[in-house]
Design a protein around this motif. Sequence first.
Motif, PDB file in Angstrom:
ATOM      1  N   ALA A  31      10.502  22.099  -0.851  1.00 14.12           N
ATOM      2  CA  ALA A  31      11.242  21.309   0.486  1.00 14.12           C
ATOM      3  C   ALA A  31      11.009  19.404  -0.020  1.00 14.12           C
ATOM      4  N   ILE A  32      11.217  19.140   1.634  1.00 19.82           N
ATOM      5  CA  ILE A  32      10.993  17.737   1.677  1.00 19.82           C
ATOM      6  C   ILE A  32      10.515  17.319   3.100  1.00 19.82           C
ATOM      7  N   VAL A  33       9.190  17.106   3.144  1.00 16.20           N
ATOM      8  CA  VAL A  33       8.077  16.376   3.716  1.00 16.20           C
ATOM      9  C   VAL A  33       8.670  15.146   5.073  1.00 16.20           C
ATOM     10  N   GLY A  34       8.481  14.983   5.546  1.00 16.17           N
ATOM     11  CA  GLY A  34       8.730  13.933   5.779  1.00 16.17           C
ATOM     12  C   GLY A  34       7.604  13.303   7.409  1.00 16.17           C
ATOM     13  N   TRP A  35       7.211  11.965   7.225  1.00 18.06           N
ATOM     14  CA  TRP A  35       6.436  11.574   8.392  1.00 18.06           C
ATOM     15  C   TRP A  35       7.462  10.250   9.256  1.00 18.06           C
ATOM     16  N   PRO A  36       7.496  10.296  10.345  1.00 20.73           N
ATOM     17  CA  PRO A  36       8.352   9.601  10.762  1.00 20.73           C
ATOM     18  C   PRO A  36       7.980   7.773  10.571  1.00 20.73           C
ATOM     19  N   SER A  37       8.506   6.676  11.111  1.00 23.17           N
ATOM     20  CA  SER A  37       8.155   5.199  10.392  1.00 23.17           C
ATOM     21  C   SER A  37       8.010   4.886  11.617  1.00 23.17           C
ATOM     22  N   SER A  38       7.485   3.537  12.462  1.00 26.54           N
ATOM     23  CA  SER A  38       6.909   2.790  13.669  1.00 26.54           C
ATOM     24  C   SER A  38       7.946   2.247  14.005  1.00 26.54           C
ATOM     25  N   GLY A  39       9.149   1.891  13.459  1.00 21.97           N
ATOM     26  CA  GLY A  39      10.228   1.660  14.212  1.00 21.97           C
ATOM     27  C   GLY A  39      10.877   0.529  12.220  1.00 21.97           C
ATOM     28  N   ILE A  40      11.595  -0.407  12.845  1.00 21.85           N
ATOM     29  CA  ILE A  40      12.493  -0.641  11.910  1.00 21.85           C
ATOM     30  C   ILE A  40      11.931  -1.574  10.076  1.00 21.85           C
ATOM     31  N   HIS A  41      10.106  -1.284  10.220  1.00 23.21           N
ATOM     32  CA  HIS A  41       9.369  -1.678   9.117  1.00 23.21           C
ATOM     33  C   HIS A  41      10.143  -2.979   8.722  1.00 23.21           C
ATOM     34  N   SER A  42      10.107  -3.113   7.531  1.00 23.77           N
ATOM     35  CA  SER A  42      10.524  -4.668   7.136  1.00 23.77           C
ATOM     36  C   SER A  42      11.099  -4.637   5.907  1.00 23.77           C
ATOM     37  N   ASN A  43      12.297  -4.051   6.081  1.00 22.16           N
ATOM     38  CA  ASN A  43      13.087  -4.196   5.282  1.00 22.16           C
ATOM     39  C   ASN A  43      14.515  -3.904   5.883  1.00 22.16           C
ATOM     40  N   GLY A  44      15.845  -5.025   5.629  1.00 20.42           N
ATOM     41  CA  GLY A  44      17.334  -4.810   6.014  1.00 20.42           C
ATOM     42  C   GLY A  44      16.598  -5.580   7.622  1.00 20.42           C
ATOM     43  N   LEU A  45      16.365  -6.423   8.033  1.00 15.85           N
ATOM     44  CA  LEU A  45      16.064  -7.204   8.806  1.00 15.85           C
ATOM     45  C   LEU A  45      17.448  -8.601   8.206  1.00 15.85           C
ATOM     46  N   THR A  46      17.767  -9.345   7.907  1.00 21.19           N
ATOM     47  CA  THR A  46      19.047  -9.838   7.606  1.00 21.19           C
ATOM     48  C   THR A  46      19.791  -9.985   8.277  1.00 21.19           C
ATOM     49  N   LEU A  47      20.221  -7.740   7.996  1.00 19.40           N
ATOM     50  CA  LEU A  47      21.477  -7.762   9.184  1.00 19.40           C
ATOM     51  C   LEU A  47      21.058  -7.626  10.654  1.00 19.40           C
ATOM     52  N   ALA A  48      19.603  -6.809  10.728  1.00 22.25           N
ATOM     53  CA  ALA A  48      19.550  -6.810  12.096  1.00 22.25           C
ATOM     54  C   ALA A  48      18.928  -8.301  12.554  1.00 22.25           C
ATOM     55  N   ARG A  49      18.720  -9.047  11.993  1.00 21.76           N
ATOM     56  CA  ARG A  49      18.445 -10.598  12.770  1.00 21.76           C
ATOM     57  C   ARG A  49      19.606 -10.915  13.302  1.00 21.76           C
ATOM     58  N   ALA A  73       0.604  -1.274   0.356  1.00 28.88           N
ATOM     59  CA  ALA A  73      -0.207  -0.123   0.272  1.00 28.88           C
ATOM     60  C   ALA A  73       1.162   1.063   0.220  1.00 28.88           C
ATOM     61  N   ASN A  74       1.918   1.376   0.947  1.00 29.49           N
ATOM     62  CA  ASN A  74       2.561   2.453   0.363  1.00 29.49           C
ATOM     63  C   ASN A  74       3.237   2.370  -0.788  1.00 29.49           C
ATOM     64  N   ASP A  75       3.721   1.423  -0.969  1.00 30.60           N
ATOM     65  CA  ASP A  75       3.715   1.745  -2.616  1.00 30.60           C
ATOM     66  C   ASP A  75       3.086   2.739  -3.574  1.00 30.60           C
ATOM     67  N   LEU A  76       2.298   2.541  -2.844  1.00 33.24           N
ATOM     68  CA  LEU A  76       1.510   3.038  -4.195  1.00 33.24           C
ATOM     69  C   LEU A  76       0.738   4.571  -4.018  1.00 33.24           C
ATOM     70  N   ILE A  77       0.724   4.796  -2.018  1.00 33.81           N
ATOM     71  CA  ILE A  77       0.568   5.828  -1.764  1.00 33.81           C
ATOM     72  C   ILE A  77       2.045   6.859  -2.137  1.00 33.81           C
ATOM     73  N   ALA A  78       3.132   6.675  -2.769  1.00 32.24           N
ATOM     74  CA  ALA A  78       4.127   6.726  -2.998  1.00 32.24           C
ATOM     75  C   ALA A  78       3.944   7.818  -4.622  1.00 32.24           C
ATOM     76  N   THR A  79       2.758   6.800  -5.031  1.00 30.82           N
ATOM     77  CA  THR A  79       2.583   6.746  -6.287  1.00 30.82           C
ATOM     78  C   THR A  79       1.644   7.684  -6.293  1.00 30.82           C
ATOM     79  N   TYR A 135       1.017   4.125   5.016  1.00 25.62           N
ATOM     80  CA  TYR A 135       0.923   6.040   5.294  1.00 25.62           C
ATOM     81  C   TYR A 135      -0.647   6.373   4.316  1.00 25.62           C
ATOM     82  N   SER A 136      -1.375   6.072   4.852  1.00 23.54           N
ATOM     83  CA  SER A 136      -2.545   6.440   4.053  1.00 23.54           C
ATOM     84  C   SER A 136      -3.111   7.520   4.016  1.00 23.54           C
ATOM     85  N   GLU A 137      -3.549   7.996   5.504  1.00 24.80           N
ATOM     86  CA  GLU A 137      -3.390   9.723   5.763  1.00 24.80           C
ATOM     87  C   GLU A 137      -2.602  10.463   4.896  1.00 24.80           C
ATOM     88  N   VAL A 138      -1.680   9.979   4.333  1.00 23.50           N
ATOM     89  CA  VAL A 138      -0.887  11.477   3.747  1.00 23.50           C
ATOM     90  C   VAL A 138      -1.499  11.850   2.424  1.00 23.50           C
TER      91      VAL A 138
END
Length: 338
Positions: free
Chosen positions: A177-195, A92-98, A227-230
Motif C-alpha cells: 500500500a502507498i500511504v501519503g501525507w499532504p503537503s503544505s503547498g508548493i514547498h521549495s521546488n519548482g519555483l522557477t516555473l511558478a515564478r 530533514a525530510n530527506d533524512l526521514i525518507a531514509t 514530516y517528523s511525526e511520520v
Amino acid sequence: MTDGEPETEDTGDEDAEGLTYAETGVDIDASEAATKALIGAAGEFEGDYAGLVDIGDQYLALATDGVGTKLLVAEAVDDYSTIGIDCIAMNANDLIATGVEPVAFVDYLAVETPDEETSEDIGAGLRTGAERAGVALVGGETAVMPDVIKGLDIAGTCAGLAPKDAVFPGEAEPGDAIVGWPSSGIHSNGLTLAREAVTQDHEYTDPFPPNPDRTIAEELLTPTRIYSEVLEPLRASETHAAAHVTGGGWTNLTRMGGYRYEITDPFEAQPVFEFVQAEGEVTDEEMHRTFNMGTGFVAAVPEADADEIVADSEDARVIGEVADGDEAVAIRGLELTD
C-alpha cells in the motif's frame, strides 16, 4: 479531472504552447545527468535521500540542500521570515525518507552584502524549523562574497542517527500500500516555473485570487512541511521505502524501485497549483513532473500495516498501491516515467 486536479482547457492540440520547467531555465534531465556525472567522479555512497556512514551499530546520516529560487520571491518582497524553515525542511525530510531521525543542523549563508535585518529573519526561521524538526542548531557560516553572490543564497546540512535495523530498506514490493501525507503547498521546488508563470500578468504583492486576504508572495512563501511525526508510525511497521515528493514531482516515487505506482486517491492540490497552471498554461503532466500537487510525502508499506499507520497519523491516508509492471507513476489519468 479529479481529486483537486487543476483544470485546463483541452484544445486537442498536442503542440499547444505552455510553460515548461526546462523553458524557464531548469532542465530536470540535464540536472540529473550532471548529478550522475558528479557522483561518478566522486564515487558512490550508501543511501538515496541521505548519505549513510557506518559507525558500528548505527548509521550516521547526512543530507544537504537549499531552498532554490524561492529566495527570489523572498527578495522581491523583502520577507525572509520563512526561508530558514524551508532550508531545514528540505534536509530533514530527506533524512526521514531514509528512516533516520534528524538530530542536528548547520547552515551556510552566502551574501553579496551583509544585512542585519535579513540575517535576523533567516535566523528566526531556522529556529522555528529546528523546533518543528526536533533538531539542534549547531552553528553555521556566513560568507560575504560580492564577486560570486548576487543577493544571497542559503543551504544547510542535517545530520541524523538511526539503528541499522531502523533504516528503511529503500525498495518497495508489489502489493504494498502507498500511504501519503499532504503537503503544505508548493514547498521549495519548482519555483522557477511558478515564478515565471505568476509574474506574467501579476506582481507578487497582488492579492492571491483564490484567497484575496493573502498576497501571491505569501502563498508562494508558505513554508515546506516538516514530516517528523511520520517517522514513529513508519518505524513501528515494516516500512519498505519512503519518498519525499520534491524536485521531479511525482516521479520521485520511482526512487522506491522500478515498479508501477497506482495512485488512486491523492490529496487535493492546493489552489496555488491551479493558479500557477492557469497563469502559465502548464500541462497536467508538467505540473505533476514538477510539483507535489498536494501530496508531500509517501511510503510503501505492507498492506496489513497500512491501516495502523493511518490511524497513528493525524492526516495520512492510503493513496494507492505498488504493482508489477513497467516503471511508471499512474496518477489522475497520467502516465509518468522517470
